[in-house]
Enzyme design. Sequence first.
Site, PDB file in Angstrom:
ATOM      1  N   HIS A  37      69.741  70.763  12.674  1.00 50.76           N
ATOM      2  CA  HIS A  37      70.741  71.817  12.744  1.00 50.76           C
ATOM      3  C   HIS A  37      70.019  73.154  12.950  1.00 50.76           C
ATOM      4  CE1 HIS A  37      69.317  71.925   8.621  1.00 50.76           C
ATOM      5  NE2 HIS A  37      69.586  73.220   8.669  1.00 50.76           N
ATOM      6  N   HIS A 120      65.961  78.468  14.691  1.00 45.32           N
ATOM      7  CA  HIS A 120      65.083  77.335  14.953  1.00 45.32           C
ATOM      8  C   HIS A 120      65.743  76.045  14.477  1.00 45.32           C
ATOM      9  CE1 HIS A 120      64.402  78.239  10.743  1.00 45.32           C
ATOM     10  NE2 HIS A 120      64.023  76.972  10.606  1.00 45.32           N
TER      11      HIS A 120
END
Length: 178
Positions: A37, A120
Amino acid sequence: MPRLFTGLEIPAETGLMLSMLRGGLRGARWIDPENYHITLRFIGDIDDRTADEVAEALDRIRRDPIDIRLSGLGSFGNGKPHAVWARVEPTPELAELQSEQERILQRIGLPSERRKYTPHVTIARCRTSSNEDVARWLADRGNFQAPPFVAGRFVLYSAKASVGGGPYLVEEAYPLAA
């Protein structure tokens, strides 16, 4: 007491590409692809009443879907690496969504996030990886690129108290459709 955070989900095809980066890094604990995620805001351990306030407050966000591009790899850690990740190209839309969540959560009394936001996708936690191990792994795979995708919603995740990496559960989903 739930441990919560908000994030963007990763499509299965992108998750498959990320999972092909697994391996070759001594001392790494690889994240399962279903737990990939993009974190927007870590909330932490809060009581049930505050969790309900968070869920309700996030429901007021009205934003358009966001184009997401993953390109390149990196690591976090001052002196000793603690995670390797795929870079999410920053965009104004992503920054605005993250900033709006930050403001909303502060308004309901949660402390501000101290770290600068770096979008990220964490691929692995580095338990005993050395700087040299991580540098070699990044050099071998650093040209990573994934096809772009559109994030059509953000979610409120819960996690078990641990060192991170999942399993994560979607508690609420919020469409991105202004």
